[in-house]
Enzyme design. Structure first.
Site, PDB file in Angstrom:
ATOM      1  N   HIS A   1      57.641  -0.949 -66.701  1.00 48.44           N
ATOM      2  CA  HIS A   1      56.235  -1.370 -66.617  1.00 48.44           C
ATOM      3  C   HIS A   1      55.556  -1.198 -67.965  1.00 48.44           C
ATOM      4  O   HIS A   1      55.807  -0.237 -68.692  1.00 48.44           O
ATOM      5  CB  HIS A   1      55.488  -0.618 -65.510  1.00 48.44           C
TER       6      HIS A   1
ATOM      7  N   ASP B   1      52.175  -0.955 -68.506  1.00 44.73           N
ATOM      8  CA  ASP B   1      50.885  -0.271 -68.527  1.00 44.73           C
ATOM      9  C   ASP B   1      51.053   1.230 -68.714  1.00 44.73           C
ATOM     10  O   ASP B   1      52.105   1.816 -68.440  1.00 44.73           O
ATOM     11  CB  ASP B   1      50.086  -0.570 -67.259  1.00 44.73           C
TER      12      ASP B   1
ATOM     13  N   ASP C   1      56.594   7.273 -70.861  1.00 42.59           N
ATOM     14  CA  ASP C   1      56.293   6.605 -69.585  1.00 42.59           C
ATOM     15  C   ASP C   1      55.558   5.296 -69.838  1.00 42.59           C
ATOM     16  O   ASP C   1      54.335   5.250 -69.816  1.00 42.59           O
ATOM     17  CB  ASP C   1      55.429   7.543 -68.734  1.00 42.59           C
TER      18      ASP C   1
ATOM     19  N   GLU D   1      51.619  -0.759 -62.887  1.00 43.94           N
ATOM     20  CA  GLU D   1      52.412   0.144 -62.043  1.00 43.94           C
ATOM     21  C   GLU D   1      51.661   1.429 -61.777  1.00 43.94           C
ATOM     22  O   GLU D   1      51.734   2.000 -60.680  1.00 43.94           O
ATOM     23  CB  GLU D   1      53.752   0.432 -62.722  1.00 43.94           C
ATOM     24  N   GLU D   2      50.937   1.918 -62.780  1.00 43.58           N
ATOM     25  CA  GLU D   2      50.322   3.239 -62.702  1.00 43.58           C
ATOM     26  C   GLU D   2      49.199   3.332 -61.668  1.00 43.58           C
ATOM     27  O   GLU D   2      48.790   4.435 -61.299  1.00 43.58           O
ATOM     28  CB  GLU D   2      49.781   3.652 -64.078  1.00 43.58           C
TER      29      GLU D   2
ATOM     30  N   GLU E   1      62.216   4.553 -65.555  1.00 37.69           N
ATOM     31  CA  GLU E   1      61.264   5.659 -65.555  1.00 37.69           C
ATOM     32  C   GLU E   1      61.955   6.913 -66.097  1.00 37.69           C
ATOM     33  O   GLU E   1      63.179   7.065 -65.983  1.00 37.69           O
ATOM     34  CB  GLU E   1      60.751   5.928 -64.135  1.00 37.69           C
TER      35      GLU E   1
ATOM     36  N   HIS F   1      51.555  11.323 -68.824  1.00 40.26           N
ATOM     37  CA  HIS F   1      50.144  11.417 -68.436  1.00 40.26           C
ATOM     38  C   HIS F   1      49.430  12.581 -69.120  1.00 40.26           C
ATOM     39  O   HIS F   1      48.313  12.924 -68.725  1.00 40.26           O
ATOM     40  CB  HIS F   1      49.994  11.541 -66.909  1.00 40.26           C
TER      41      HIS F   1
END
Length: 376
Positions: free
Chosen positions: A64, A66, A96, A128-129, A156, A350
């Protein structure tokens, strides 16, 4: 390549078309058949690129585009400029999961489509997030077209452990509606915050029941389904009995627990709470609205992609992970057996000063090389 990718500030809900355009041009230059598939919002799109014969079922590599926001985080570097610090490469999305996408795009540079007996597909999605929402229109389009693949690897960060499962997730809101009144005589109203407090208690009771009586899977760090209340908001001023209170909650469920049944139990509890208020002549109701959900992943132990990825990674037997991915959607929508395997640790995601190491990227390059070798 990673420096180019992290320089695109593809925070979820913001456009990602510039990154997709860059990847599309890169892959097209190296012989891939590239499709840019529009998302459901302006500036959002997905990409599917294929190399090799189009008559055989190949392998999908997927990531992904994003990333999560950086606001409110104390970064020691510019989060959208790759910074080298010792063996660490710091940037938002480094682990990520633009590190895996960088490995994908670099792997494309050395490939000869004529040498592949089966096709290699590369997919890049958006959003995705925020609940795996962006990949869905692409998967739906491919399903309608009869797209097939023998397996999918989603990169991931798993420290290159091959994951065969994760829990499904439901995001929902409990809206408690009461009746406003002057706080000097609260019995003339129905306090929506009190209704919400009752529902919090019901969520906790259901969690205790699941822990004791629900499905169990010791392969997970938390071996049962979980419920969690994340936000609650109600009332406007102190001297008015509040007539509305909303609480957001989630369910992360194992395959043996049906989320619809869990939601039905909460709905029945809400009906009982509001019914007691109506019985004394007050206006009251409790509504539960599902705002998003995605399925869990439970790839069979005998799925060929599991053995292929495990051999290529060389990191031991398959595991199950605690976070969610798009993997269940690839299986549910397109029937593609899927595993999760990528460089770095999810524990760094994150956070400020997120990083992946050069050695981890090199190990991912070698992993993807061995995966691609199986297509020759």
């Amino acid at each position: 390549m990673l420096a180019r990718l992290v320089a695109f500030p593809t925070i979820s809900r913001d456009p990602n078309e510039a990154l997709i355009g860059f990847a599309a041009e890169h892959l097209s230059t190296h012989g891939f058949r590239v499709r840019v598939l529009p998302g459901r919002q302006p500036g959002k799109c997905n990409l599917l690129a294929s190399l090799g014969p189009d008559t055989a079922a190949g392998i999908v590599l997927s990531g992904h585009s994003d990333v999560v926001p950086v606001e409110g985080q104390s970064w020691s570097t510019d989060p959208f400029a790759l910074t080298s610090r010792g063996d660490r490469l710091l940037a938002r999305g480094a682990v990520d999961m633009k590190g895996f996408i960088a490995s994908m795009l670099c792997a494309a540079e050395a490939l000869d489509g004529a040498a592949l007996r089966r096709p290699l597909h590369m997919a890049i999605s958006h959003d995705e997030e925020i609940g795996c929402v962006g990949v869905r229109p692409m998967l739906e389009t491919l399903a309608a077209e009869g797209f097939a693949a023998s397996g999918c690897i989603i990169g991931e960060p798993t420290e290159l452990l091959v994951a065969a499962g994760h829990k499904g997730k439901v995001n929902a809101c409990i809206s408690c509606h009461g009746e406003a009144a002057h706080s000097a005589n609260p019995a003339l109203g129905c306090n929506a915050i009190y209704l919400a407090a009752g529902m919090v208690a019901q969520v906790r009771e259901l969690q205790a029941w699941l822990q004791e009586h629900g499905a169990q899977d010791a392969a997970y760090a938390v071996p049962y389904s979980t419920l969690h209340v994340g936000t609650i908001a109600g009332g406007r001023v102190l001297n008015i009995v509040p007539d509305r209170c909303d609480m957001a909650f989630e369910i992360r469920y194992l395959p043996g627990d049906a989320p619809d049944a869990l939601l039905a139990r909460l709905s029945a509890a809400g009906a009982a709470l509001s019914g007691a208020e109506r019985a004394r002549g007050r206006r009251a109701c409790v509504e539960i609205t599902v705002e998003n959900s995605y399925p869990g992943l439970a790839t069979p132990h005998d799925a060929p992609i599991l053995g292929l990825a495990g051999t290529a990674a060389g990191t031991g037997p398959p595991v199950k992970i605690n976070f969610g991915t798009e993997g269940g959607l690839f299986t549910q929508t397109n029937g593609i057996p899927t595993v999760i395997c990528g460089p770095g640790s999810i524990d760094r995601a994150h956070k400020p000063d997120e990083f992946v190491t050069a050695d981890e990227l090199a190990a991912c390059d070698a992993f993807l090389g061995r995966v691609i070798d199986t297509l020759r």
